[in-house]
Motif scaffolding. Structure first.
Motif, PDB file in Angstrom:
ATOM      1  N   GLU A   1       3.872   6.903  65.243  1.00  0.00           N
ATOM      2  CA  GLU A   1       3.955   7.618  66.513  1.00  0.00           C
ATOM      3  C   GLU A   1       5.056   8.659  66.429  1.00  0.00           C
ATOM      4  O   GLU A   1       6.187   8.350  66.068  1.00  0.00           O
ATOM      5  CB  GLU A   1       4.225   6.677  67.684  1.00  0.00           C
TER       6      GLU A   1
ATOM      7  N   ARG B   1      -0.002   9.581  68.462  1.00  0.00           N
ATOM      8  CA  ARG B   1      -0.015   8.244  67.903  1.00  0.00           C
ATOM      9  C   ARG B   1      -1.315   7.986  67.142  1.00  0.00           C
ATOM     10  O   ARG B   1      -2.387   8.360  67.599  1.00  0.00           O
ATOM     11  CB  ARG B   1       0.095   7.237  69.051  1.00  0.00           C
TER      12      ARG B   1
ATOM     13  N   TYR C   1      -0.484  11.961  74.164  1.00  0.00           N
ATOM     14  CA  TYR C   1      -0.040  11.859  75.549  1.00  0.00           C
ATOM     15  C   TYR C   1       0.947  12.984  75.814  1.00  0.00           C
ATOM     16  O   TYR C   1       1.961  13.088  75.132  1.00  0.00           O
ATOM     17  CB  TYR C   1       0.622  10.496  75.780  1.00  0.00           C
TER      18      TYR C   1
ATOM     19  N   ALA D   1      -0.940   4.824  78.642  1.00  0.00           N
ATOM     20  CA  ALA D   1      -1.484   6.171  78.481  1.00  0.00           C
ATOM     21  C   ALA D   1      -1.385   6.624  77.029  1.00  0.00           C
ATOM     22  O   ALA D   1      -2.144   7.467  76.570  1.00  0.00           O
ATOM     23  CB  ALA D   1      -0.762   7.155  79.401  1.00  0.00           C
ATOM     24  N   ARG D   2      -0.413   6.067  76.299  1.00  0.00           N
ATOM     25  CA  ARG D   2      -0.269   6.394  74.873  1.00  0.00           C
ATOM     26  C   ARG D   2      -1.122   5.483  74.011  1.00  0.00           C
ATOM     27  O   ARG D   2      -0.928   5.397  72.805  1.00  0.00           O
ATOM     28  CB  ARG D   2       1.201   6.268  74.469  1.00  0.00           C
ATOM     29  N   ALA D   3      -2.053   4.763  74.643  1.00  0.00           N
ATOM     30  CA  ALA D   3      -3.036   3.918  73.948  1.00  0.00           C
ATOM     31  C   ALA D   3      -2.398   2.696  73.297  1.00  0.00           C
ATOM     32  O   ALA D   3      -2.878   2.216  72.270  1.00  0.00           O
ATOM     33  CB  ALA D   3      -3.839   4.736  72.930  1.00  0.00           C
TER      34      ALA D   3
ATOM     35  N   ALA E   1      -4.284   9.247  69.499  1.00  0.00           N
ATOM     36  CA  ALA E   1      -3.975   9.303  70.926  1.00  0.00           C
ATOM     37  C   ALA E   1      -2.868  10.316  71.156  1.00  0.00           C
ATOM     38  O   ALA E   1      -1.820  10.256  70.512  1.00  0.00           O
ATOM     39  CB  ALA E   1      -3.553   7.928  71.430  1.00  0.00           C
TER      40      ALA E   1
ATOM     41  N   PHE F   1       3.609  12.581  72.949  1.00  0.00           N
ATOM     42  CA  PHE F   1       3.510  11.493  71.985  1.00  0.00           C
ATOM     43  C   PHE F   1       2.218  11.672  71.196  1.00  0.00           C
ATOM     44  O   PHE F   1       1.163  11.897  71.787  1.00  0.00           O
ATOM     45  CB  PHE F   1       3.454  10.141  72.688  1.00  0.00           C
TER      46      PHE F   1
ATOM     47  N   LEU G   1      -6.946  12.295  74.693  1.00  0.00           N
ATOM     48  CA  LEU G   1      -5.862  13.078  75.273  1.00  0.00           C
ATOM     49  C   LEU G   1      -5.622  12.684  76.721  1.00  0.00           C
ATOM     50  O   LEU G   1      -6.552  12.594  77.513  1.00  0.00           O
ATOM     51  CB  LEU G   1      -6.215  14.569  75.195  1.00  0.00           C
ATOM     52  N   VAL G   2      -4.368  12.420  77.037  1.00  0.00           N
ATOM     53  CA  VAL G   2      -3.996  12.153  78.429  1.00  0.00           C
ATOM     54  C   VAL G   2      -2.891  13.124  78.811  1.00  0.00           C
ATOM     55  O   VAL G   2      -1.896  13.245  78.099  1.00  0.00           O
ATOM     56  CB  VAL G   2      -3.512  10.695  78.608  1.00  0.00           C
TER      57      VAL G   2
ATOM     58  N   GLU H   1       3.242  14.918  78.754  1.00  0.00           N
ATOM     59  CA  GLU H   1       3.752  14.753  80.110  1.00  0.00           C
ATOM     60  C   GLU H   1       4.705  15.901  80.408  1.00  0.00           C
ATOM     61  O   GLU H   1       5.654  16.125  79.678  1.00  0.00           O
ATOM     62  CB  GLU H   1       4.473  13.404  80.204  1.00  0.00           C
TER      63      GLU H   1
END
Lengths: 211, 374
Positions: free
Chosen positions: B367, B323, B310, A163-165, B308, B321, B272-273, B312
């Protein structure tokens, strides 16, 4: 041997675009824009990998998977979508797709995803990894069959990195495991997702819509 | 007018109930007359025939009632009408039944109504003619006090009126239902038209405007990509219902909005996740602020065109995160006066009880990990 690929998408423009991008790298053996035609042609030509749009009329990509898997279980599916609706994506993976990537993916990444799927591996885009983490984290621990539904700490860790690529190689380096082990973890997650109780994931999907 | 297709409308059900109801009442009337006739001191010569006829009439009426509830298709068939007429004729011609002085009821009229119901005017008149013929044959036979020429006319009249009335009722009912259906369709169309014009208005304000901008800026790649991304985000929010600001304060929404703003301001693509979600509060705000700083740093300094993110939010902790696969940097060489990393990210988060760590490799990217225990 080049991989035989079939494209199912109801957007003509997108189909021809993908076809042009994939030319010379894989063997595009056909394309279809509707569920029924797709099922018929795929069962006839038996490609290695089907690129499948999640959102299609008449039952969508899920109906295509179901129609093909009954007769040709070896045909692999890679879901391709412009949609971020988590329920739809999880539903299509549960139906049997080996992975999910978004339509903004670059040609190189798409070819590598196709190759991985053709080899029987799972392909988790960061989005899919996020959806799966979301789905599993919302299932309360007491409700689930521990053998089947719960992700191990390691699997969760691998998913989080996806998910963090992170690439498989990067994950392997970071967690001090082999790439093969990363692949195994991802395949296990896929299997758990496909086998986990429909009930729990339905509740998850329902709650998402309420949020 | 022959059989009606829709057997389940209210009007049809009512008609059927009336016809079958008449049948039941007249059968009961026939039984009463029969019992009276048999009980008289100078009763019929052959009471067995009278009793058998009563049983037959009641039994047949019960069959009709059962059929009316289950298979009205059979009730309407010509063969059923013929059989029904034959049985009614029997109650007229059977020795000692109708012929006995007091034994005459409305039962022989019931097949006329039933045929008028099932086969319309033609059916009603056909059966009426048949029953009239039976009456005429009795008139021609030995003297029979209940046989009368008036009955002949009554049959024909009843057949015609019943057939006509039923047809009129059905037509009125059909007209009413058509009008209702037309009204419902008109309403549905109006709703559809409203939705379409709302959709058209939205697409015009958003997508068409963006497409026009893209055509004007087609030489400028970054501008085009940025326009397309912004439009995609906006359209997605509209389609899937997470409109900007709709869930004010929620952590996921704040992160989403933050990423959108940085994308627009710095011409980068952010992947984006988001996993889970949480209510926003002060310490969550500082996490979002720190994340924004990290994303902006990546956009400005890493040289990567992809970042990227992330995020949570679990019940016990929230993590972000950020990155990039850009140039990376050497932490030890960051000038002490570069406030971004130290002040805006690390210190800010520490004040809220969180922590930040930076992993970076020159040439491979950076990161930033932001954690807030809750």
């Amino acid at each position: 041997m080049t991989i035989r690929v079939f494209i199912v998408d109801d957007h003509d423009l997108f189909r021809s675009g993908v076809r042009a991008e994939l030319r010379d790298r894989v063997d595009v053996v056909g394309e279809a824009s509707e569920v029924e035609a797709a099922v018929e042609m795929i069962n006839e030509r038996i490609p290695g990998v089907v690129l499948l749009d999640v959102h299609m009329p008449a039952g969508g990509g899920k109906a295509v998977i179901e129609g093909v898997k009954i007769r040709n279980p070896d045909v692999e599916f890679l879901a391709l979508s412009a949609s971020d609706a988590a329920e739809d994506v999880v539903a299509i993976v549960r139906a049997g797709a080996r992975g999910y990537v978004t339509k903004t993916i670059s040609a190189e990444e798409l070819v590598s995803a196709i190759t991985r799927v053709a080899e029987g591996h799972a392909v988790f885009s960061p989005q899919l990894a996020g959806f799966v983490l979301d789905a599993f984290s919302s299932i309360s621990v007491s409700d689930i069959d521990p053998e089947l539904d719960l992700l191990t700490k390691r699997e969760r860790e691998v998913l989080q990195h996806l998910a963090r690529a992170y690439t498989y190689r990067e994950i392997a380096e970071r967690l001090f495991i082999s790439i093969k082990t990363v692949e195994t973890h991802v395949s296990n997650v896929l299997r758990k997702l496909q086998l986990s109780s429909r009930h729990e994931l339905t509740i998850w999907a329902h709650n998402r819509k309420l949020i | 007018m022959d059989t009606v297709d829709e057997l389940t409308t209210d009007a049809e059900r009512t008609l059927r109930r009336v016809v079958v109801g008449y049948r039941a009442v007249s059968a009961a009337w026939l039984v009463i007359l029969g019992v009276v006739s048999v009980a008289r001191s100078e009763g019929p010569a052959r009471p067995g025939v009278v009793v058998a006829t009563m049983v037959l009439a009641v039994g047949w009426a019960l069959v009709t009632i059962a059929l009316h509830a289950r298979s009205s298709e059979l009730l309407r068939s010509w063969s059923f009408v013929a059989l029904d007429t034959g049985l009614a004729a029997w109650t007229l011609v059977a020795p000692d039944v109708a012929g006995s002085e007091n034994f005459y009821g409305g039962y022989p009229m019931s097949p006329v109504f039933l045929a008028a119901y099932g086969r319309g005017m033609v059916g009603g008149l056909t059966v009426a003619v048949a029953m009239a013929a039976v009456q005429l044959s009795r008139l021609a036979g030995p003297a029979d006090p209940t046989a009368s020429s008036a009955a002949v006319l009554i049959y024909l009249f009843a057949g015609a009126v019943a057939g006509w009335a039923i047809a009129v009722l059905r037509e009125a009912d059909q007209t009413r239902r058509k009008a209702e259906a037309a009204l419902a369709q008109e309403q549905a169309e109006r709703v559809r038209a409203e939705q379409r014009s709302e959709m058209a208005a939205h697409l015009h304000d958003s997508v068409l405007q963006t497409l026009a901008l893209i055509q004007r800026n087609s030489a400028n790649d970054t501008e085009v990509a940025s326009l397309a991304r912004r439009q995609e985000r906006e359209l997605r929010a509209w389609l899937y219902g997470s409109e900007p600001g709709a869930i004010r304060g929620a952590f996921g929404e704040q992160i989403r909005r933050m990423c959108a703003e940085v994308e627009d301001a710095h011409q980068v693509a952010i992947e984006l996740v988001i996993v889970g979600d949480a209510e926003g509060d002060e310490s969550m705000d500082s996490l979002v602020q720190a994340a924004r700083e990290a994303v902006v740093n990546a956009a400005k300094h890493s040289g990567a065109d992809n970042i990227a993110v992330y995020a949570e939010a679990l019940p016990e902790r929230a993590t972000v995160f950020v990155r990039d696969r850009g140039s990376g940097f050497d932490i030890s060489t960051v000038a002490p006066d570069r406030q971004g990393l130290r002040e805006s990210i690390i210190k800010r988060l520490e004040r809220s009880g969180g922590s930040a760590s930076v992993h970076t490799t020159i040439g491979a990217g950076t990161e930033v990990e932001l954690v807030l225990e809750r």
